[in-house]
Design a protein around this motif. Structure first.
Motif, PDB file in Angstrom:
ATOM      1  N   HIS A 106      -0.843  -1.693  -9.522  1.00 56.60           N
ATOM      2  CA  HIS A 106       0.192  -1.339  -8.565  1.00 56.60           C
ATOM      3  C   HIS A 106      -0.424  -1.393  -7.168  1.00 56.60           C
ATOM      4  CE1 HIS A 106       2.631  -0.140 -11.995  1.00 56.60           C
ATOM      5  NE2 HIS A 106       1.527   0.426 -12.471  1.00 56.60           N
ATOM      6  N   VAL A 107       0.394  -1.669  -6.161  1.00 54.69           N
ATOM      7  CA  VAL A 107      -0.134  -1.931  -4.824  1.00 54.69           C
ATOM      8  C   VAL A 107       0.576  -1.051  -3.788  1.00 54.69           C
ATOM      9  CG1 VAL A 107      -0.422  -3.685  -3.031  1.00 54.69           C
ATOM     10  CG2 VAL A 107      -0.656  -4.323  -5.447  1.00 54.69           C
ATOM     11  N   TYR A 108      -0.196  -0.259  -3.081  1.00 50.46           N
ATOM     12  CA  TYR A 108       0.328   0.594  -2.011  1.00 50.46           C
ATOM     13  C   TYR A 108      -0.461   0.299  -0.742  1.00 50.46           C
ATOM     14  CZ  TYR A 108       2.948   2.834  -5.637  1.00 50.46           C
ATOM     15  OH  TYR A 108       3.822   3.056  -6.669  1.00 50.46           O
ATOM     16  N   LEU A 109       0.238  -0.158   0.286  1.00 44.12           N
ATOM     17  CA  LEU A 109      -0.399  -0.615   1.518  1.00 44.12           C
ATOM     18  C   LEU A 109       0.036   0.227   2.713  1.00 44.12           C
ATOM     19  CD1 LEU A 109       0.131  -4.463   1.001  1.00 44.12           C
ATOM     20  CD2 LEU A 109      -1.920  -3.129   0.465  1.00 44.12           C
ATOM     21  N   GLY A 110      -0.830   0.273   3.731  1.00 45.60           N
ATOM     22  CA  GLY A 110      -0.504   0.994   4.955  1.00 45.60           C
ATOM     23  C   GLY A 110      -0.252   2.462   4.678  1.00 45.60           C
ATOM     24  N   GLY A 111       0.729   3.015   5.375  1.00 47.75           N
ATOM     25  CA  GLY A 111       1.065   4.423   5.223  1.00 47.75           C
ATOM     26  C   GLY A 111       1.583   4.777   3.847  1.00 47.75           C
ATOM     27  N   ALA A 112       1.989   3.786   3.064  1.00 49.65           N
ATOM     28  CA  ALA A 112       2.527   4.032   1.722  1.00 49.65           C
ATOM     29  C   ALA A 112       1.445   4.448   0.730  1.00 49.65           C
ATOM     30  CB  ALA A 112       3.259   2.791   1.216  1.00 49.65           C
ATOM     31  N   GLN A 113       0.187   4.361   1.112  1.00 46.72           N
ATOM     32  CA  GLN A 113      -0.887   4.788   0.212  1.00 46.72           C
ATOM     33  C   GLN A 113      -0.765   6.266  -0.148  1.00 46.72           C
ATOM     34  OE1 GLN A 113      -4.680   3.663   1.857  1.00 46.72           O
ATOM     35  NE2 GLN A 113      -4.158   1.506   1.894  1.00 46.72           N
ATOM     36  N   VAL A 114      -0.101   7.060   0.704  1.00 48.89           N
ATOM     37  CA  VAL A 114       0.063   8.491   0.414  1.00 48.89           C
ATOM     38  C   VAL A 114       1.013   8.734  -0.758  1.00 48.89           C
ATOM     39  CG1 VAL A 114      -0.406   9.135   2.822  1.00 48.89           C
ATOM     40  CG2 VAL A 114       1.960   8.860   2.056  1.00 48.89           C
ATOM     41  N   LEU A 115       1.844   7.740  -1.102  1.00 48.14           N
ATOM     42  CA  LEU A 115       2.798   7.903  -2.192  1.00 48.14           C
ATOM     43  C   LEU A 115       2.118   8.024  -3.545  1.00 48.14           C
ATOM     44  CD1 LEU A 115       5.511   5.324  -1.080  1.00 48.14           C
ATOM     45  CD2 LEU A 115       5.639   7.825  -0.930  1.00 48.14           C
ATOM     46  N   ARG A 116       1.094   7.225  -3.759  1.00 45.88           N
ATOM     47  CA  ARG A 116       0.374   7.223  -5.042  1.00 45.88           C
ATOM     48  C   ARG A 116      -1.122   7.047  -4.803  1.00 45.88           C
ATOM     49  NH1 ARG A 116       2.980   6.577  -9.998  1.00 45.88           N
ATOM     50  NH2 ARG A 116       0.916   7.231 -10.676  1.00 45.88           N
ATOM     51  N   PRO A 117      -1.762   8.073  -4.245  1.00 45.71           N
ATOM     52  CA  PRO A 117      -3.203   7.946  -4.001  1.00 45.71           C
ATOM     53  C   PRO A 117      -3.998   7.700  -5.277  1.00 45.71           C
ATOM     54  CG  PRO A 117      -2.448  10.188  -3.598  1.00 45.71           C
ATOM     55  CD  PRO A 117      -1.238   9.345  -3.839  1.00 45.71           C
ATOM     56  N   ASP A 118      -3.448   8.112  -6.420  1.00 50.21           N
ATOM     57  CA  ASP A 118      -4.112   7.905  -7.694  1.00 50.21           C
ATOM     58  C   ASP A 118      -4.139   6.424  -8.077  1.00 50.21           C
ATOM     59  OD1 ASP A 118      -1.250   8.290  -7.897  1.00 50.21           O
ATOM     60  OD2 ASP A 118      -1.468   8.261 -10.079  1.00 50.21           O
ATOM     61  N   LEU A 119      -3.238   5.616  -7.502  1.00 49.48           N
ATOM     62  CA  LEU A 119      -3.192   4.186  -7.812  1.00 49.48           C
ATOM     63  C   LEU A 119      -3.713   3.310  -6.679  1.00 49.48           C
ATOM     64  CD1 LEU A 119       0.343   3.944  -9.484  1.00 49.48           C
ATOM     65  CD2 LEU A 119      -1.892   4.153 -10.596  1.00 49.48           C
ATOM     66  N   THR A 120      -4.077   3.927  -5.558  1.00 52.57           N
ATOM     67  CA  THR A 120      -4.525   3.172  -4.395  1.00 52.57           C
ATOM     68  C   THR A 120      -6.020   2.921  -4.493  1.00 52.57           C
ATOM     69  OG1 THR A 120      -2.818   4.174  -3.037  1.00 52.57           O
ATOM     70  CG2 THR A 120      -4.661   3.190  -1.870  1.00 52.57           C
ATOM     71  N   LYS A 121      -6.373   1.649  -4.350  1.00 50.06           N
ATOM     72  CA  LYS A 121      -7.788   1.277  -4.406  1.00 50.06           C
ATOM     73  C   LYS A 121      -8.440   1.529  -3.058  1.00 50.06           C
ATOM     74  CE  LYS A 121      -7.379  -1.899  -8.094  1.00 50.06           C
ATOM     75  NZ  LYS A 121      -8.040  -2.899  -8.828  1.00 50.06           N
ATOM     76  N   ALA A 122      -9.675   2.000  -3.091  1.00 49.03           N
ATOM     77  CA  ALA A 122     -10.409   2.291  -1.858  1.00 49.03           C
ATOM     78  C   ALA A 122     -10.810   1.016  -1.157  1.00 49.03           C
ATOM     79  CB  ALA A 122     -11.630   3.130  -2.169  1.00 49.03           C
TER      80      ALA A 122
END
Length: 122
Positions: A106-122
């Motif tokens: 799953h991909v969360y970019l920009g400010g949307a990384q706060v939605l699913r920090p558990d799925l956001t890659k560092a």
């Protein structure tokens, strides 16, 4: 082969046509890259936007991409929860795949990384 959902979200700085289209295309490109998807594998794409993004239909960005003209797309408004993330485009891409749930990226970019920090890659 099974149908899996791939989630993604991205924020946009301004409610203007080009930034919304560019962000949508960027998000989809990253989802496709991360999961090795080709348009033929897509069942459909559900696109939602927050109510503060009304300058264009984000689906226009996807429809303009090479090979995506036959993919079913649907735009909708995100539920307007008070205090939720603003100026956000979300995608739910339904794909035919052999991958397990754990293999989906799953991909969360920009400010949307706060939605699913558990799925956001560092």
């Amino acid at each position: 082969m099974v149908v899996r959902g791939v989630r993604g979200a991205i924020t946009v700085d301004v409610n203007e046509e080009q930034p919304i289209l560019q962000a949508t295309a960027r998000l989809l490109h990253e989802i496709v890259r991360a999961n090795g998807i080709v348009p033929e594998d897509i069942c459909s794409v559900m696109i939602t936007v927050t109510g503060d993004l009304d300058a264009t239909f984000p689906a226009r960005a996807i429809r303009a991409m090479d090979g995506w003209d036959l993919v079913p797309l649907m735009c909708a408004l995100e539920v307007p929860v008070q205090g939720s993330l603003e100026k956000c485009v979300r995608l739910l891409v339904h794909i035919n795949t052999e991958k397990s749930q754990q293999q989906i990226e799953h991909v969360y970019l920009g400010g949307a990384q706060v939605l699913r920090p558990d799925l956001t890659k560092a």
